[in-house]
Design an enzyme around this catalytic site. Sequence first.
Site, mmCIF file in Angstrom:
data_model
loop_
_atom_site.group_PDB
_atom_site.id
_atom_site.type_symbol
_atom_site.label_atom_id
_atom_site.label_comp_id
_atom_site.label_asym_id
_atom_site.label_seq_id
_atom_site.Cartn_x
_atom_site.Cartn_y
_atom_site.Cartn_z
ATOM 1 N N CYS A 101 33.420 29.917 -2.239
ATOM 2 C CA CYS A 101 34.087 29.174 -1.168
ATOM 3 C C CYS A 101 33.725 27.698 -1.232
ATOM 4 C CB CYS A 101 33.695 29.770 0.186
ATOM 5 S SG CYS A 101 34.546 29.033 1.601
ATOM 6 N N CYS A 193 32.015 36.131 5.951
ATOM 7 C CA CYS A 193 32.987 35.895 7.022
ATOM 8 C C CYS A 193 34.131 36.903 7.040
ATOM 9 C CB CYS A 193 33.525 34.473 6.929
ATOM 10 S SG CYS A 193 34.438 34.085 5.407
#
Length: 352
Positions: A101, A193
Amino acid sequence: MTARVLVAMSGGVDSSVAAARLVEQGYDVVGATMKLFCYGDSVPDRPCCSLDSINDARDVAHALGIPHYVLNLEDRFALHVIRNFVDEYSRGRTPIPCVRCNSFTKFRDLLAHADALGCSHIATGHYAVARDGALFRGRDPAKDQSYFLWGIDRAVVSRMLTPVGDLTKEETRAYARRLGLGTAEKQESVEICFVPDDDYVGVLQQHLPADAPALRPGPFVTSDGTVVGEHEGFAHFTIGQRKGLPGGAPAPRYVIGIRPDSREVVVGSADELGRDRVRLDEVNWLAAPIGSGGRCEVQLRYRSRAIPATVTDAIEASVGLLLDRPARAVAPGQSGVLYDPAGRVLGGGVIS
């Protein structure tokens, strides 16, 4: 002319304080929250990466008097992070989606939006220090997040600001309390997440066919090939794991290897976990590359101590390392991050 900065605001206290410090320092600050995946009933509210967190970030931006944008990066995140996560586990490896990410979405795509908004710099709430075009460990050893940043482009570092990198976590919270920010007491996010309740196998089941080898039963074997039990899918295991292994051995057993082609999970003793040689692939350098014979320190897990090492070979994007002392539970797919003695991030790669 006042420098304009695009700040990645997750809705947590760290990025809130990052934005606040930049405002106090006189920068022209713009806040941006990245929407990375579809929030549904299967993803509970959490300190970051939720609809509530977008609202929290917007409220902080309003309190600071800065504009706030929501960037929809779902497609990019699915391509670069979630797909890689699934592919790696299906190969018997243990990925770190936060590294992917950061390497792609949080910095590469954020920088593109910064350019579009006329921002000369980007900033995040990471506990690391960007200084003079180099990246260093954060001041607080307990919170240092430089381990997750090795994959960003070297050119990005010269445009990075890291406003909380020189703070401890408690100093960050105290700063937020002083300003009356609503995120001051917000708990930290410790889960991946997009993985509800830390159930990563459930995510794999959503993306892989039901007969995928990673999700099918296979044998537990010892290093000499003796079958000692059966598992429900090698995706449930990672190197160094003790939970869920068959008993009956005189000493505790650990996962010491995963063989996806035969669906074997290899178990062994603590002594069999040690490795004194490591190879890193997909290497990205944030400083001058180290050649054969060069020295560095390598950190092989987020919470582990860095180990002094010698580079045995460096071929294109692959580096071999000989460790000064053996490391335990070195898992393919995890990151190996290279530092110098002063804590500068030299580069890093994926453990093969």
